[in-house]
Design a protein around this motif. Structure first.
Motif, PDB file in Angstrom:
ATOM      1  N   VAL A 155       0.977  -1.482   0.344  1.00  0.00           N
ATOM      2  CA  VAL A 155       0.025  -0.174   0.175  1.00  0.00           C
ATOM      3  C   VAL A 155       0.357   1.569  -0.190  1.00  0.00           C
ATOM      4  CG1 VAL A 155      -1.917  -1.302   0.917  1.00  0.00           C
ATOM      5  CG2 VAL A 155       0.039  -0.079   2.127  1.00  0.00           C
ATOM      6  N   ASP A 156       0.454   2.590  -0.317  1.00  0.00           N
ATOM      7  CA  ASP A 156       1.334   3.493  -0.475  1.00  0.00           C
ATOM      8  C   ASP A 156       0.917   4.597   0.900  1.00  0.00           C
ATOM      9  OD1 ASP A 156       1.246   6.871  -0.081  1.00  0.00           O
ATOM     10  OD2 ASP A 156       1.464   6.798  -2.888  1.00  0.00           O
ATOM     11  N   ARG A 157       2.028   4.076   1.622  1.00  0.00           N
ATOM     12  CA  ARG A 157       2.166   4.490   3.122  1.00  0.00           C
ATOM     13  C   ARG A 157       1.608   5.668   3.657  1.00  0.00           C
ATOM     14  NH1 ARG A 157       5.113   0.290   7.316  1.00  0.00           N
ATOM     15  NH2 ARG A 157       4.848  -1.190   5.742  1.00  0.00           N
ATOM     16  N   LYS A 158       1.745   6.487   2.622  1.00  0.00           N
ATOM     17  CA  LYS A 158       1.722   7.739   2.997  1.00  0.00           C
ATOM     18  C   LYS A 158       0.357   8.705   3.020  1.00  0.00           C
ATOM     19  CE  LYS A 158       6.418   9.482   1.500  1.00  0.00           C
ATOM     20  NZ  LYS A 158       7.091  10.411   0.685  1.00  0.00           N
ATOM     21  N   SER A 161      -4.880   5.399   4.842  1.00  0.00           N
ATOM     22  CA  SER A 161      -5.193   5.144   5.725  1.00  0.00           C
ATOM     23  C   SER A 161      -5.259   4.255   7.077  1.00  0.00           C
ATOM     24  CB  SER A 161      -6.580   5.919   6.050  1.00  0.00           C
ATOM     25  OG  SER A 161      -7.589   5.503   5.644  1.00  0.00           O
ATOM     26  N   ALA A 162      -6.370   4.138   7.781  1.00  0.00           N
ATOM     27  CA  ALA A 162      -6.351   2.312   8.547  1.00  0.00           C
ATOM     28  C   ALA A 162      -7.112   2.029   8.234  1.00  0.00           C
ATOM     29  CB  ALA A 162      -6.155   2.245   9.768  1.00  0.00           C
ATOM     30  N   LYS A 163      -8.592   3.157   7.209  1.00  0.00           N
ATOM     31  CA  LYS A 163      -9.414   2.243   7.140  1.00  0.00           C
ATOM     32  C   LYS A 163      -9.419   2.018   5.626  1.00  0.00           C
ATOM     33  CE  LYS A 163     -14.458   3.221   6.279  1.00  0.00           C
ATOM     34  NZ  LYS A 163     -15.499   3.352   5.941  1.00  0.00           N
ATOM     35  N   ALA A 164      -8.886   2.359   4.964  1.00  0.00           N
ATOM     36  CA  ALA A 164      -8.732   2.264   3.577  1.00  0.00           C
ATOM     37  C   ALA A 164      -7.270   0.989   3.025  1.00  0.00           C
ATOM     38  CB  ALA A 164      -7.762   3.509   2.760  1.00  0.00           C
ATOM     39  N   PHE A 165      -6.549   0.222   4.428  1.00  0.00           N
ATOM     40  CA  PHE A 165      -5.826   0.006   4.384  1.00  0.00           C
ATOM     41  C   PHE A 165      -6.477  -2.220   5.091  1.00  0.00           C
ATOM     42  CE2 PHE A 165      -3.354  -3.159   7.007  1.00  0.00           C
ATOM     43  CZ  PHE A 165      -2.222  -4.243   6.090  1.00  0.00           C
ATOM     44  N   LEU A 166      -7.446  -1.418   5.742  1.00  0.00           N
ATOM     45  CA  LEU A 166      -8.228  -3.114   6.238  1.00  0.00           C
ATOM     46  C   LEU A 166      -8.946  -3.267   5.317  1.00  0.00           C
ATOM     47  CD1 LEU A 166      -7.674  -2.827   9.617  1.00  0.00           C
ATOM     48  CD2 LEU A 166      -5.971  -4.402   8.334  1.00  0.00           C
ATOM     49  N   ALA A 167     -10.343  -2.411   5.156  1.00  0.00           N
ATOM     50  CA  ALA A 167     -11.243  -2.715   4.878  1.00  0.00           C
ATOM     51  C   ALA A 167     -11.902  -2.303   2.906  1.00  0.00           C
ATOM     52  CB  ALA A 167     -12.433  -1.591   5.359  1.00  0.00           C
ATOM     53  N   THR A 168     -10.572  -2.048   2.328  1.00  0.00           N
ATOM     54  CA  THR A 168     -10.550  -1.601   0.809  1.00  0.00           C
ATOM     55  C   THR A 168      -9.368  -2.265  -0.240  1.00  0.00           C
ATOM     56  OG1 THR A 168      -8.964  -0.126   0.380  1.00  0.00           O
ATOM     57  CG2 THR A 168     -10.762   0.831   1.727  1.00  0.00           C
ATOM     58  N   LYS A 194      -3.061   7.748   9.508  1.00  0.00           N
ATOM     59  CA  LYS A 194      -1.964   7.239   7.695  1.00  0.00           C
ATOM     60  C   LYS A 194      -0.677   5.447   8.581  1.00  0.00           C
ATOM     61  CE  LYS A 194      -3.382   9.961   5.739  1.00  0.00           C
ATOM     62  NZ  LYS A 194      -4.678   9.946   4.791  1.00  0.00           N
ATOM     63  N   VAL A 195      -0.877   4.512   7.283  1.00  0.00           N
ATOM     64  CA  VAL A 195      -0.253   3.568   7.701  1.00  0.00           C
ATOM     65  C   VAL A 195       1.294   4.109   7.796  1.00  0.00           C
ATOM     66  CG1 VAL A 195       0.313   1.551   6.382  1.00  0.00           C
ATOM     67  CG2 VAL A 195      -2.202   2.123   6.268  1.00  0.00           C
ATOM     68  N   GLY A 196       1.859   4.827   7.343  1.00  0.00           N
ATOM     69  CA  GLY A 196       3.167   5.319   7.142  1.00  0.00           C
ATOM     70  C   GLY A 196       3.645   5.958   8.298  1.00  0.00           C
ATOM     71  N   ASP A 197       1.950   6.303   9.212  1.00  0.00           N
ATOM     72  CA  ASP A 197       2.998   6.858  11.205  1.00  0.00           C
ATOM     73  C   ASP A 197       2.176   5.527  11.919  1.00  0.00           C
ATOM     74  OD1 ASP A 197       3.163   9.243   9.784  1.00  0.00           O
ATOM     75  OD2 ASP A 197       0.890  10.001  10.044  1.00  0.00           O
TER      76      ASP A 197
END
Length: 275
Positions: A155-158, A161-168, A194-197
């Motif tokens: 995923v694009d870590r920047k 978001s957490a929701k976008a990572f898990l649920a899309t 954000k995943v990057g954070d």
């Protein structure tokens, strides 16, 4: 909505309720619904399914799939499934009514949207269905730390978001906006973070929350916001959902917030889940 805990529960219940029974009649599309989707023309379902004997029902992500000899009948997240005992009258409205040789029936109805797909085994080429079949479930041993890290690495870590990572993007089929809320609360991660954070500890906590919360939900028969094959709410008491009418965090006593985000509502505690 059928998410992973509900699909596991429905598959188990359907196997117990209909395995070994022969389909006597199938009625599809009786109540017109713009967003009820069928693989074949609805009027063909009786020809395709009549006389078939039900085998195992399986769960794939957010899909529930009934084996009917050389045919398969699958349902996805927006379909409500109910089992009717012999003698119960046919409901006035439904998108699928499957009558078995003992007089019992399976009823499928759609509220917002949903697919009731009858197809010959091995012919369903829907990318969502294939992803649900092929990807590793969080309830399986193969969903280990390395697998989770690989998902994070794609995923694009920047931007994600957490929701976008898990649920899309069907990264984890069956993990949708409903189960997401308690997973992120358990990991103490804000849905918009954000995943990057993510810190190393947060990644570890999130991995464990995905595994443990989903297992707990499945073992308890699904969430209390959803109903099972017999119309009963699941035994898992959701922490962050419409059922938490007090809107109070059980950990810190702070106010739970609800917002619209990425096509659905998110619930979070601004104290326990800092962005």
């Amino acid at each position: 909505m059928i998410e992973l805990p509900e699909s596991v529960t429905l598959a188990r219940q359907l196997t117990g309720a209909i395995r070994g029974k022969r389909v006597e009649r199938a009625v599809a599309g009786k109540s017109p619904h713009r967003f009820a989707f069928f693989a074949e023309e609805p009027e063909h379902y009786d020809m395709l399914l009549r006389g078939k004997i039900a085998g195992e029902t399986r769960s794939y992500g957010g899909y529930v799939e009934i084996e009917l000899e050389n045919m398969r009948l699958s349902f996805n997240d927006g379909v409500n499934l109910r089992f009717f005992a012999p003698g119960q009258p046919e409901p006035k409205k439904h998108q699928l009514y499957l009558v078995f040789d003992d007089g019992s029936a399976l009823v499928g109805s759609v509220q917002m949207y949903g697919a009731l797909t009858a197809f010959r085994a091995g012919t369903n080429d829907s990318p969502y269905y294939l992803a649900a079949r092929e990807k590793v479930s969080p309830l399986e041993e193969g969903f280990d730390v390395d697998y989770f890290q690989a998902l994070l690495g794609n995923v694009d870590r920047k931007k994600s978001s957490a929701k976008a990572f898990l649920a899309t993007e069907q990264r984890i089929p069956g993990l949708g906006n409903g189960v997401l809320q308690d997973i992120l609360w358990t990991a103490r991660i804000h849905p918009k973070k954000k995943v990057g954070d993510f810190t190393g500890r947060e990644i570890a906590e999130l991995y464990m929350a995905v595994k443990n919360v989903l297992r707990d939900m499945a073992e308890k028969g699904g969430r209390d916001t959803e109903k099972d094959l017999y119309g009963k709410p699941g035994g898992y008491r959701t922490i962050l959902s419409k059922n938490n009418t007090a809107m109070v965090c059980p950990e810190c006593g702070g106010e739970i917030r609800k917002e619209a985000y990425l096509g659905g509502s998110i619930y979070y505690c601004p104290i326990c889940q800092k962005i």
